[in-house]
Design an enzyme around this catalytic site. Sequence first.
Site, PDB file in Angstrom:
ATOM      1  N   HIS A  73       0.983  -1.034  -0.354  1.00 41.73           N
ATOM      2  CA  HIS A  73       0.012   0.239   0.279  1.00 41.73           C
ATOM      3  C   HIS A  73       1.039   1.570  -0.065  1.00 41.73           C
ATOM      4  O   HIS A  73       0.682   2.246  -1.042  1.00 41.73           O
ATOM      5  CB  HIS A  73      -1.074  -0.077   1.278  1.00 41.73           C
ATOM      6  CG  HIS A  73      -1.323   1.383   1.092  1.00 41.73           C
ATOM      7  ND1 HIS A  73      -2.244   1.645   0.917  1.00 41.73           N
ATOM      8  CD2 HIS A  73      -1.414   2.474   2.129  1.00 41.73           C
ATOM      9  CE1 HIS A  73      -3.466   2.346   1.361  1.00 41.73           C
ATOM     10  NE2 HIS A  73      -2.641   3.529   2.309  1.00 41.73           N
ATOM     11  N   GLU A  74       1.939   1.410   0.595  1.00 38.24           N
ATOM     12  CA  GLU A  74       2.549   2.422   1.391  1.00 38.24           C
ATOM     13  C   GLU A  74       3.760   2.518  -0.560  1.00 38.24           C
ATOM     14  O   GLU A  74       3.883   3.410  -1.283  1.00 38.24           O
ATOM     15  CB  GLU A  74       3.928   2.739   2.202  1.00 38.24           C
ATOM     16  CG  GLU A  74       2.860   2.186   3.691  1.00 38.24           C
ATOM     17  CD  GLU A  74       2.016   3.475   3.557  1.00 38.24           C
ATOM     18  OE1 GLU A  74       2.114   4.466   2.893  1.00 38.24           O
ATOM     19  OE2 GLU A  74       1.085   2.723   4.556  1.00 38.24           O
ATOM     20  N   HIS A  92       1.608   4.660  -2.780  1.00 35.38           N
ATOM     21  CA  HIS A  92       1.409   5.932  -2.586  1.00 35.38           C
ATOM     22  C   HIS A  92       2.273   6.390  -3.349  1.00 35.38           C
ATOM     23  O   HIS A  92       2.825   7.856  -3.991  1.00 35.38           O
ATOM     24  CB  HIS A  92       1.665   6.439  -1.322  1.00 35.38           C
ATOM     25  CG  HIS A  92       0.257   5.870  -0.571  1.00 35.38           C
ATOM     26  ND1 HIS A  92      -1.020   6.844  -1.616  1.00 35.38           N
ATOM     27  CD2 HIS A  92      -0.505   5.621   0.597  1.00 35.38           C
ATOM     28  CE1 HIS A  92      -1.689   6.741  -0.592  1.00 35.38           C
ATOM     29  NE2 HIS A  92      -1.536   5.954   0.436  1.00 35.38           N
ATOM     30  N   GLU A 126      -6.249   6.797  -0.762  1.00 34.63           N
ATOM     31  CA  GLU A 126      -6.752   5.775   0.610  1.00 34.63           C
ATOM     32  C   GLU A 126      -7.005   5.222  -0.423  1.00 34.63           C
ATOM     33  O   GLU A 126      -6.441   3.764  -0.968  1.00 34.63           O
ATOM     34  CB  GLU A 126      -6.609   6.200   1.168  1.00 34.63           C
ATOM     35  CG  GLU A 126      -6.375   6.698   1.873  1.00 34.63           C
ATOM     36  CD  GLU A 126      -4.937   6.213   2.658  1.00 34.63           C
ATOM     37  OE1 GLU A 126      -4.566   5.122   2.675  1.00 34.63           O
ATOM     38  OE2 GLU A 126      -3.982   7.303   2.541  1.00 34.63           O
TER      39      GLU A 126
END
Length: 349
Positions: free
Chosen positions: A130-131, A134, A204
Site C-alpha cells: 500500500h505504501e 503511494h 487511499e
Amino acid sequence: MNIMRTAMLLAFMTALFMGVGYLVGGGSGMVIALLMASGLNFFSYWNSDKIVLRMYGAREVDRHSSPVYYKIVSDLAKKASLPQPKVYVIDNAQPNAFATGRNPQNAAVAASTGLLERLSAEEVAGVMAHELAHIEHRDTLTMTLTATIAGAISMLGNFAFFMGGQRSSSEDSHGAGAIGGFIALLVAPFAAMLVQMAISRTREYAADRRGAEICGNPLWLASALRKIADGGHGVYNEEAEHNPATAHLFIINPLSGEGADSLFSTHPATANRIAALYRQAEEMKGALAESGGWNEEGGMNKKSNDEMNYGDFRGGQAYVPGEQENSTFQRVTKRPSWLRYDNSKKSRS
C-alpha cells in the site's frame, strides 16, 4: 494529476500567507509573507520528508538489522518496478505505517514496532505494498508537503495576532491590526483543515487497490487493516497527537477518536476499505484459490500457530531474527516464493 495538485497546494499556501500578511501588515506585510511562503515552499520540497521522519524518531534499518522487514520491502519494490526506498522503523506501540519522499527515487517507508509485532509477514507485505503504491502514484510529495504546510498554517494565528498587535500601536491602523489578527486567528485552523482535505480520500482506495495488486492478495491488506484498526485507536500515539497535521500520512488515522467516515475525515472508514478489498479479492478469486489464500466460503484461510515457523523464510533453515525483529512477525506457512529467503540451495550443499 499529482503535479497539478501539488502546484495548487503550494499556490494556496502562498496565497494564504500573502492574505494574512496583507490583513495584518498591508502591502509591506503581503510582500514579507510572500517571501516567507516562497522560502517555506522551497524548504518543504527538499526537506519535508526528513522533518516528518525526525518528528517520529524514525531510524533507518537495513538487510542486516531487520532482514525480514527489509526483504519484504525490497521484493515488493522490485515487483512494482520501483527503486529501492529507504526503510525505517518507528519505536511506537501503535500499529501504523507511512511513506514519504518527493519522488520514487528519494522515497522512504516507515513501520512502527507495534505494526511489526502484531502483523504476520503477509499482512506486513500488504501494508508495505500500500505504501509503495503511494510512492508509485507520487502521492508522497503532496502528502508530505501537506503535513509540513498544515503545521505551518497552525502557527499563522499566533503570527497574525502578534503582527496585528504591533500594527495596532500605530495611529493610522486605529486598532484594525488587532481585529485583523483576531480574524486570522479564527481563519487559520479552518485553512489548515482545507489544506489537509486537498488530499482526496480516494487516494487511499487507489493505494489499497494497487497495493493489493503489487503483493498479489487483497486479503493480506484487508486483514492488516482490521488488525491495525482494532489495535491502533486503543494505543495513544503521543507524536501524532502533538502533530495532527501529519495524520493523513499514515495508513490509518493515528489520532484517538478517529475512525468514522465523514466529510472532513483524512481517511475513508476502515470498514469501507476492507469491503472494497474483499470485492477485489472476489474479482481475483480464481488466482487466490490456486495460491491457497481463499477458501470455499469466500474468506481468507487461517492457519494454526502450531503450524507456523520461521523456517519458511529461508527455505527450511532456522531463521534468526535481526536486532529489530525480536518478537515480530507472526509465523505463517506456505508463503509465496518471493516472500521467502532464496538461499536454500546453499544451505543444502
